[in-house]
Design an enzyme around this catalytic site. Structure first.
Site, PDB file in Angstrom:
ATOM      1  N   THR A  26     -29.625 -23.075  14.247  1.00 37.59           N
ATOM      2  CA  THR A  26     -29.907 -22.010  13.284  1.00 37.59           C
ATOM      3  C   THR A  26     -31.393 -21.658  13.337  1.00 37.59           C
ATOM      4  O   THR A  26     -31.828 -20.725  12.702  1.00 37.59           O
ATOM      5  CB  THR A  26     -29.568 -22.490  11.854  1.00 37.59           C
TER       6      THR A  26
ATOM      7  N   ARG B 232     -16.562 -17.913   8.626  1.00 34.23           N
ATOM      8  CA  ARG B 232     -16.155 -19.127   7.913  1.00 34.23           C
ATOM      9  C   ARG B 232     -15.917 -18.814   6.430  1.00 34.23           C
ATOM     10  O   ARG B 232     -14.965 -19.317   5.839  1.00 34.23           O
ATOM     11  CB  ARG B 232     -17.208 -20.225   8.066  1.00 34.23           C
TER      12      ARG B 232
ATOM     13  N   ASP C  57     -24.937 -29.695  18.832  1.00 35.21           N
ATOM     14  CA  ASP C  57     -25.170 -28.902  17.635  1.00 35.21           C
ATOM     15  C   ASP C  57     -26.542 -29.266  17.055  1.00 35.21           C
ATOM     16  O   ASP C  57     -27.040 -30.367  17.302  1.00 35.21           O
ATOM     17  CB  ASP C  57     -24.058 -29.203  16.610  1.00 35.21           C
TER      18      ASP C  57
ATOM     19  N   LYS D 258     -20.548 -20.377  16.572  1.00 31.58           N
ATOM     20  CA  LYS D 258     -21.214 -21.018  17.706  1.00 31.58           C
ATOM     21  C   LYS D 258     -20.357 -22.143  18.283  1.00 31.58           C
ATOM     22  O   LYS D 258     -20.140 -22.207  19.493  1.00 31.58           O
ATOM     23  CB  LYS D 258     -22.587 -21.564  17.271  1.00 31.58           C
ATOM     24  N   THR D 259     -19.880 -23.012  17.409  1.00 28.18           N
ATOM     25  CA  THR D 259     -19.037 -24.118  17.875  1.00 28.18           C
ATOM     26  C   THR D 259     -17.777 -23.570  18.547  1.00 28.18           C
ATOM     27  O   THR D 259     -17.363 -24.044  19.612  1.00 28.18           O
ATOM     28  CB  THR D 259     -18.657 -25.028  16.688  1.00 28.18           C
TER      29      THR D 259
HETATM   30  N1  LIG Z   1     -15.451 -14.362  16.416  1.00 29.06           N
HETATM   31  C1  LIG Z   1     -14.573 -15.012  15.652  1.00 29.06           C
HETATM   32  N2  LIG Z   1     -13.296 -14.613  15.567  1.00 29.06           N
HETATM   33  C2  LIG Z   1     -12.422 -15.271  14.772  1.00 29.06           C
HETATM   34  N3  LIG Z   1     -12.735 -16.358  14.030  1.00 29.06           N
HETATM   35  C3  LIG Z   1     -13.993 -16.809  14.086  1.00 29.06           C
HETATM   36  C4  LIG Z   1     -14.969 -16.168  14.906  1.00 29.06           C
HETATM   37  N4  LIG Z   1     -16.130 -16.827  14.766  1.00 29.06           N
HETATM   38  C5  LIG Z   1     -15.903 -17.827  13.905  1.00 29.06           C
HETATM   39  N5  LIG Z   1     -14.617 -17.824  13.490  1.00 29.06           N
HETATM   40  C6  LIG Z   1     -14.024 -18.747  12.511  1.00 29.06           C
HETATM   41  O1  LIG Z   1     -15.054 -19.217  11.663  1.00 29.06           O
HETATM   42  C7  LIG Z   1     -15.069 -20.638  11.599  1.00 29.06           C
HETATM   43  C8  LIG Z   1     -16.482 -21.119  11.771  1.00 29.06           C
HETATM   44  O2  LIG Z   1     -16.903 -20.945  13.103  1.00 29.06           O
HETATM   45  P1  LIG Z   1     -17.843 -22.014  13.847  1.00 29.06           P
HETATM   46  O3  LIG Z   1     -17.728 -21.776  15.296  1.00 29.06           O
HETATM   47  O4  LIG Z   1     -17.518 -23.388  13.388  1.00 29.06           O
HETATM   48  O5  LIG Z   1     -19.281 -21.563  13.307  1.00 29.06           O
HETATM   49  P2  LIG Z   1     -20.717 -22.201  13.581  1.00 29.06           P
HETATM   50  O6  LIG Z   1     -20.561 -23.269  14.606  1.00 29.06           O
HETATM   51  O7  LIG Z   1     -21.568 -21.048  14.062  1.00 29.06           O
HETATM   52  O8  LIG Z   1     -21.191 -22.710  12.261  1.00 29.06           O
HETATM   53  C9  LIG Z   1     -14.109 -21.136  12.680  1.00 29.06           C
HETATM   54  O9  LIG Z   1     -13.154 -21.974  12.143  1.00 29.06           O
HETATM   55  C10 LIG Z   1     -13.381 -19.924  13.188  1.00 29.06           C
HETATM   56  O10 LIG Z   1     -12.051 -19.979  12.775  1.00 29.06           O
HETATM   57 MG   LIG Z   2     -20.873 -25.281  14.236  1.00 31.16          MG
END
Ligand SMILES: Nc1ncnc2c1ncn2[C@@H]1O[C@H](COP(=O)(O)OP(=O)(O)O)[C@@H](O)[C@H]1O
Ligand SMILES: [Mg+2]
Length: 384
Positions: free
Chosen positions: A206, A265, A157, A112-113
Site C-alpha cells: 500500500t 472487498r 504481501d 492485489k492478492t
Molecule cells: N477485479 C476484481 N473483480 C472481482 N472481484 C475482485 C476484484 N478485485 C478484488 N476482488 C474481490 O475483492 C476481494 C479483495 O481482493 P484482494 O485481492 O484480497 O485485495 P488486496 O490484496 O488488494 O487487499 C477478493 O475477495 C475478491 O473477491
Molecule cells: Mg491482499
C-alpha cells in the site's frame, strides 16, 4: 509461518474462528445513529467497521476465497493493468520464460492478492504466498526460495515491511536466481551460492514510496491499482450475487456499488450484509429501496464515507475553516495516525473530490462541506 500454496487449495484459514455466513452479528442495532453533520465524540465504538478496506479474519479465509476471480477474463476493471499483464503473460508463454517480477501497489481491498493468484493460474504455475513481516530470519526466505518449482510465483504481501537481511537476500535471488548463504560465524564464516529455479516475485504494497530503491529497481513491472468506478463495482456485486445465488436487481446492486468506496472487498462485504437483511426480513428480490434501507440500518453513508472520513473532514472544516492544513496537524487534531490518514483515508477522499492536496496542506472542498451539512465559505468556492 504464513506460507500457503495456491495449488490445489489457495489459502488455509489462518485462524480458527469460522463463523457461518449469517452468524457474525447480523442485524445488530447499529451503534449510535449518525446524522449528516455528525459531530460525535471521538470514540472508536462509533467507527463503522463495514467500510474498512482490510480483510477481517473471517474474510481472510474461505469466504473471500470463494469470491475471488480465478482468471484474468473474470477480473473486473483495472483495464490498463490487465492489458499490461495480458501482454506480459502471452509473451512469457511464447518465449517459454517466467514472468518478470511484478510490484503491485494501491490501497487495500482492490485486488492485489487476487491478481497474483490469477497470474499463477494463467501461467499454469504454483503460487506461494507469504507476508513480509513473517520473513524475519534469513532462513525463512531461504526456505521459501529453495522450495519453489520452476516458474512459480512467490507472492510477498506488505513488501515494504521486509526486514533488511531478507531484502538483501532477495536482491541476488531476484536478479540472478542465486541464494547466497553464510555458513559459520565470525572469522570462519564462508559464503556459498546456491542456484535457484527461475521464479516470479510478485510484491504487493500500500506504500510504494516506502520501498528502498534497490528493491524497487529489481521489479520489471511496477503497476498501480486504482479505485473502481461504480459500473465496475456494479459488475463485481452482480458477479458475487451470482456466486451467492442471491437475486438482485441492477438498481439494488448499484446502490451497494455506490457505497463501497471504490473497493471490491467492501462491495462484497456490504452485499453479504444486505443479504442477511433481506433474508431475515423475508424481502425477496434486492431492489434499490431495500438496499438503501438495509445499508442505512448499518449506518453506511450514501457515498461510502465512514466515521473516520467524516471526522477528518469535520475537523478540517470546524477547526481549520476547511484548510489548507498540514497532514500532521490533522493527525494530531483527530488522534488518527498520519500514515493511515495518508494511505487509507485520503486516497478515496481525493478520488471523490472531497479533498485537495496543495503545497500548503489539505483542503476540504465545497462538495465535502455540503455533504456534511455545512455551507462552504465564499473563499472555498472560489478555490474550486
Ligand atoms: N477485479 C476484481 N473483480 C472481482 N472481484 C475482485 C476484484 N478485485 C478484488 N476482488 C474481490 O475483492 C476481494 C479483495 O481482493 P484482494 O485481492 O484480497 O485485495 P488486496 O490484496 O488488494 O487487499 C477478493 O475477495 C475478491 O473477491
Ligand atoms: Mg491482499
Amino acid at each position: 509461518m504464513a506460507i500457503i500454496s495456491s495449488n490445489p487449495q489457495p489459502l488455509k484459514p489462518g485462524d480458527s474462528s469460522q463463523p457461518g455466513l449469517f452468524s457474525d452479528g447480523m442485524l445488530k442495532e447499529p451503534s449510535a445513529k449518525r446524522t449528516s453533520n455528525d459531530k460525535s465524540p471521538h470514540s472508536s465504538a462509533a467507527k463503522e467497521p463495514l467500510l474498512e478496506p482490510e480483510a477481517k479474519p473471517e474474510e481472510r479465509s474461505q469466504q473471500e476465497e470463494r469470491l475471488r476471480p480465478r482468471r484474468l477474463s473474470e477480473y473486473i476493471g483495472q483495464k490498463d493493468l490487465k492489458e499490461v499483464l495480458d501482454i506480459a503473460i502471452q509473451a512469457a508463454k511464447v518465449r517459454q520464460e517466467t514472468l518478470d517480477h511484478l510490484l503491485l501497489y494501491g490501497p487495500p481491498g482492490l485486488g492485489k492478492t487476487t491478481l497474483s493468484l490469477i497470474l499463477a493460474e494463467e501461467m499454469g504455475v504454483g503460487c506461494k504466498m507469504t507476508t513480509a513481516p513473517a520473513l524475519e530470519r534469513p532462513r525463512d526466505i531461504a526456505g521459501l526460495l529453495m522450495g519453489l518449482q520452476p516458474g512459480d510465483v512467490l507472492f510477498i504481501d506488505e513488501i515494504h515491511r521486509l526486514p533488511k537481511v531478507t531484502e538483501e537476500i532477495l536482491y541476488a535471488a531476484m536478479e540472478d536466481f542465486r541464494l547466497d548463504v553464510t555458513l559459520g560465524k565470525g572469522t570462519s564464516a564462508r559464503t556459498r551460492s546456491l542456484s535457484l529455479k527461475r521464479f516470479t516475485l510478485v510484491g504487493a504494497t500500500t506504500r510504494v514510496g516506502a520501498l528502498t530503491s534497490p528493491l524497487r529497481d529489481r521489479f520489471g513491472l511496477i503497476q498501480r491499482l486504482r479505485f473502481y468506478e461504480i459500473d465496475e463495482l456494479l459488475q463485481i456485486v452482480l458477479r458475487t450475487a451470482g456466486i451467492l445465488k442471491m437475486p438482485v436487481t441492477d438498481e439494488g446492486a448499484t446502490e451497494i456499488a455506490r457505497r463501497s468506496r471504490g473497493t471490491p472487498r467492501i462491495a462484497n462485504r456490504l452485499l453479504k450484509r444486505v443479504r442477511d437483511y433481506v433474508q431475515v426480513k423475508e424481502l425477496g428480490n434486492l431492489t434499490e429501496a431495500i438496499a438503501a434501507e438495509a445499508l442505512e440500518r448499518y449506518n453506511i453513508d450514501p457515498l461510502g464515507l465512514d466515521w473516520t472520513d467524516r471526522r477528518l473532514l469535520t475537523v478540517m472544516i470546524e477547526n481549520f475553516n476547511g484548510g489548507p492544513v498540514g497532514l500532521e496537524t490533522i493527525a494530531a487534531a483527530t488522534g488518527e495516525d498520519a500514515q493511515t490518514i495518508e494511505e487509507v483515508y485520503e486516497p478515496y477522499l481525493l478520488q471523490i473530490g472531497y479533498l485537495n492536496r496543495t503545497s500548503r496542506g489539505r483542503i476540504a472542498t465545497a462538495a465535502a462541506w455540503k455533504h456534511l451539512g455545512y455551507t462552504p465559505p465564499d473563499a472555498q468556492l472560489s478555490i474550486l
